[in-house]
Design an enzyme around this catalytic site. Sequence first.
Site, PDB file in Angstrom:
ATOM      1  N   ALA A   1       0.863  -1.200   0.000  1.00  0.00           N
ATOM      2  CA  ALA A   1       0.000   0.000   0.000  1.00  0.00           C
ATOM      3  C   ALA A   1       0.890   1.237   0.000  1.00  0.00           C
ATOM      4  O   ALA A   1       0.921   2.017   0.939  1.00  0.00           O
ATOM      5  CB  ALA A   1      -0.916  -0.022   1.222  1.00  0.00           C
TER       6      ALA A   1
ATOM      7  N   HIS B   1     -27.774  19.730  20.916  1.00  0.00           N
ATOM      8  CA  HIS B   1     -27.160  19.030  22.047  1.00  0.00           C
ATOM      9  C   HIS B   1     -27.983  17.788  22.383  1.00  0.00           C
ATOM     10  O   HIS B   1     -29.202  17.863  22.393  1.00  0.00           O
ATOM     11  CB  HIS B   1     -27.122  19.951  23.263  1.00  0.00           C
ATOM     12  CG  HIS B   1     -26.568  19.274  24.485  1.00  0.00           C
ATOM     13  ND1 HIS B   1     -25.218  19.041  24.627  1.00  0.00           N
ATOM     14  CD2 HIS B   1     -27.181  18.777  25.593  1.00  0.00           C
ATOM     15  CE1 HIS B   1     -25.030  18.430  25.794  1.00  0.00           C
ATOM     16  NE2 HIS B   1     -26.201  18.249  26.388  1.00  0.00           N
TER      17      HIS B   1
HETATM   18  N1  LIG Z   1     -10.466   6.932   2.529  1.00  0.00           N
HETATM   19  C1  LIG Z   1      -9.898   7.417   1.427  1.00  0.00           C
HETATM   20  O1  LIG Z   1     -10.189   8.510   0.972  1.00  0.00           O
HETATM   21  C2  LIG Z   1      -8.885   6.592   0.695  1.00  0.00           C
HETATM   22  C3  LIG Z   1      -8.709   5.258   1.027  1.00  0.00           C
HETATM   23  C4  LIG Z   1      -7.760   4.530   0.324  1.00  0.00           C
HETATM   24  C5  LIG Z   1      -7.029   5.142  -0.692  1.00  0.00           C
HETATM   25  N2  LIG Z   1      -7.221   6.445  -0.990  1.00  0.00           N
HETATM   26  C6  LIG Z   1      -6.429   7.114  -2.048  1.00  0.00           C
HETATM   27  O2  LIG Z   1      -5.539   6.172  -2.613  1.00  0.00           O
HETATM   28  C7  LIG Z   1      -4.213   6.700  -2.580  1.00  0.00           C
HETATM   29  C8  LIG Z   1      -3.248   5.585  -2.350  1.00  0.00           C
HETATM   30  O3  LIG Z   1      -3.307   5.122  -0.993  1.00  0.00           O
HETATM   31  P1  LIG Z   1      -2.017   4.529  -0.302  1.00  0.00           P
HETATM   32  O4  LIG Z   1      -2.325   4.255   1.121  1.00  0.00           O
HETATM   33  O5  LIG Z   1      -1.456   3.446  -1.140  1.00  0.00           O
HETATM   34  O6  LIG Z   1      -0.975   5.721  -0.441  1.00  0.00           O
HETATM   35  P2  LIG Z   1      -0.523   6.896   0.557  1.00  0.00           P
HETATM   36  O7  LIG Z   1       0.260   7.828  -0.278  1.00  0.00           O
HETATM   37  O8  LIG Z   1      -1.660   7.400   1.369  1.00  0.00           O
HETATM   38  O9  LIG Z   1       0.466   6.146   1.590  1.00  0.00           O
HETATM   39  C9  LIG Z   1       1.577   5.408   1.150  1.00  0.00           C
HETATM   40  C10 LIG Z   1       2.538   5.243   2.309  1.00  0.00           C
HETATM   41  O10 LIG Z   1       3.495   4.272   1.943  1.00  0.00           O
HETATM   42  C11 LIG Z   1       4.786   4.700   2.361  1.00  0.00           C
HETATM   43  N3  LIG Z   1       5.761   4.004   1.507  1.00  0.00           N
HETATM   44  C12 LIG Z   1       6.004   4.211   0.181  1.00  0.00           C
HETATM   45  N4  LIG Z   1       6.931   3.337  -0.275  1.00  0.00           N
HETATM   46  C13 LIG Z   1       7.278   2.546   0.777  1.00  0.00           C
HETATM   47  C14 LIG Z   1       8.164   1.439   0.948  1.00  0.00           C
HETATM   48  N5  LIG Z   1       8.919   0.947  -0.066  1.00  0.00           N
HETATM   49  N6  LIG Z   1       8.276   0.840   2.155  1.00  0.00           N
HETATM   50  C15 LIG Z   1       7.522   1.316   3.198  1.00  0.00           C
HETATM   51  N7  LIG Z   1       6.667   2.374   3.103  1.00  0.00           N
HETATM   52  C16 LIG Z   1       6.539   2.973   1.911  1.00  0.00           C
HETATM   53  C17 LIG Z   1       4.724   6.204   2.188  1.00  0.00           C
HETATM   54  O11 LIG Z   1       5.710   6.863   2.971  1.00  0.00           O
HETATM   55  C18 LIG Z   1       3.298   6.516   2.653  1.00  0.00           C
HETATM   56  O12 LIG Z   1       3.219   6.743   4.034  1.00  0.00           O
HETATM   57  C19 LIG Z   1      -4.212   7.727  -1.456  1.00  0.00           C
HETATM   58  O13 LIG Z   1      -3.308   8.762  -1.751  1.00  0.00           O
HETATM   59  C20 LIG Z   1      -5.617   8.224  -1.418  1.00  0.00           C
HETATM   60  O14 LIG Z   1      -5.691   9.376  -2.209  1.00  0.00           O
HETATM   61  C21 LIG Z   1      -8.137   7.180  -0.301  1.00  0.00           C
END
Ligand SMILES: NC(=O)c1ccc[n+]([C@@H]2O[C@H](COP(=O)([O-])OP(=O)(O)OC[C@H]3O[C@@H](n4cnc5c(N)ncnc54)[C@H](O)[C@@H]3O)[C@@H](O)[C@H]2O)c1
Length: 475
Positions: free
Chosen positions: A275, A459
């Site tokens: 992810a 409330h």
């Molecule tokens: N509720 C929501 O609105 C929702 C839910 C799921 C996804 N999304 C969308 O999908 C997109 C993708 O979600 P996501 O969670 O994949 O991305 P994200 O960008 O939210 O988080 C990715 C995380 O992975 C870390 N990371 C990256 N490469 C890594 C590695 N090699 N090893 C360890 N950590 C690493 C990053 O530092 C970051 O913290 C999000 O940006 C969001 O816009 C939204």
Amino acid sequence: MSEGFDYDLVILGAGVGGHGAALHAVSCGLKTAIVEAADMGGTCVNRGCIPSKALLAASGRVRELRNAHHLKSLGIQLGNVEFDRQGIADHANNLVAKIQGDLTNSLKRLGVDIIRGWGKVAGTQKVTVTTDSGEKTITAKDIILSPGSVPFVPPGIQVDGKTVFTSDQAVKLESLPEWVAIIGSGYIGLEFSDVYSALGSEVTMIEALDQLMPGFDRDIAKLAERVLIANRDIETHVGIYAKKVIPGSPVIIELANFKTKEDVDVLEVDACLVATGRIPATQNLGLDSVGVELDRRNFIPVNDNMAVLSAGEPVPHLWAIGDATGKMMLAHAASAQGIVAVENICGRRKEVDYPSIPAAAFTHPEISYVGMTETAAKEKGSAEGWAVGTTKSYFKGNSKALAEGEADGMAKVIYRKDTGEVLGVHIFGMHASDIIHEASAAIANRQSVHTLAHLVHAHPTLSEVLDEAYKRAVA
Ligand SMILES: NC(=O)c1ccc[n+]([C@@H]2O[C@H](COP(=O)([O-])OP(=O)(O)OC[C@H]3O[C@@H](n4cnc5c(N)ncnc54)[C@H](O)[C@@H]3O)[C@@H](O)[C@H]2O)c1
Ligand SMILES: Cc1cc2nc3c(=O)[nH]c(=O)nc-3n(C[C@H](O)[C@H](O)[C@H](O)COP(=O)(O)OP(=O)(O)OC[C@H]3O[C@@H](n4cnc5c(N)ncnc54)[C@H](O)[C@@H]3O)c2cc1C
């Protein structure tokens, strides 16, 4: 209709962005076609928001009903709570089918032509669509590109779709691993750690940056980490990245220090969810035919009216929206951009107001925010010469949260000290994804804490958490 064109508007991609644009185009009287190469509804409906929220709803119930201590505090006793993994997966799959059907029917009902195939820009006001029966050319006065995004898999990680997978497969819940590693602590990592931990899997979370949930406001992330991670005994590796992941039984994960690149550990787990963000699906769109170059991260360059840019200038009659523009990878942002693009097509100049678009992670409890983090506000304030104020209020002081026995939570309001204008609001707590909308409206209207502190809230409601924060700002 525009003389000499097949359509007023052709949209490439029937995700939420394309769908939102199509509905608005019809309401503005535009003859519209939408081209979709794969699943109607795109990521959100088929592999994103919808199935993940169905899994969170079911697993959240399991967590709640198994929390004997919490139930006892409300005077309730329950026997064993069982669940059926396939039943939960079916709930998600059935919801996807229903919403995909509803979305497709809404387009048909409004007279939008749905063309199945791969669409490409083939010059000004022209697209080609490769369908099962060959290629056809369509002309349109305006074209909106809404091709979306796909999961990013870092180099060194092999995905087999069974033991090592992305959210595309995870939403299907085809198995429930005893021990699952989740790489990334962003939205997907957090939401799936909520699902897996509720359903009894042991979770190890791996985050490359030096803090968990790096995208969220620090105070909120700290509290959320305590409640969503530490209290659940989820193991974490922070500042560590997955250098190599080999699928199989077990899955082998080689961990290394993100800064020094030194090897630190090797994990052997049952499954691994990758992810680590998403990348735009912008290859093979024919953009070269109109002289458009993608930016260095492969997003389509656009201005705030959603016009596609070439060398910084708008390309006539070409627009782009949604994840492929890299502005805000959220479903409602994609459809808001679609509406703005259509407004501009119709000659009404509109811009997307990104600061007022809210976001939420649907964990238990939820995280939501709108506008700036404190760090971003302080940077802006020091550049522009104004000071930033912050106030916090707590769910443990809220009667409704106490009545529910769910008092973990906080709201944080960030505002300009000179004018009182609200710049950002961050909430962690029960129903945070719903409470955020009054803050979103306040930011959209550039309202001040001085005005907001005088609004009356019913409330006892959870919304009073914000009421309290606004009042503390002016006290
Ligand atoms: N509720 C929501 O609105 C929702 C839910 C799921 C996804 N999304 C969308 O999908 C997109 C993708 O979600 P996501 O969670 O994949 O991305 P994200 O960008 O939210 O988080 C990715 C995380 O992975 C870390 N990371 C990256 N490469 C890594 C590695 N090699 N090893 C360890 N950590 C690493 C990053 O530092 C970051 O913290 C999000 O940006 C969001 O816009 C939204
Ligand atoms: C697990 C997960 C959970 C999420 N949860 C949420 C959430 O709770 N709330 C939220 O706001 N967002 C959430 N998101 C993000 C949300 O899904 C996306 O922001 C949204 O789907 C973007 O919409 P879009 O229209 O830009 O692209 P997409 O939904 O990706 O749609 C693009 C469509 O275009 C089609 N396409 C691409 N190229 C072509 C072409 N050349 N010709 C024809 N068709 C083409 C694709 O097949 C696809 O169907 C989540 C994402 C994931 C992965």
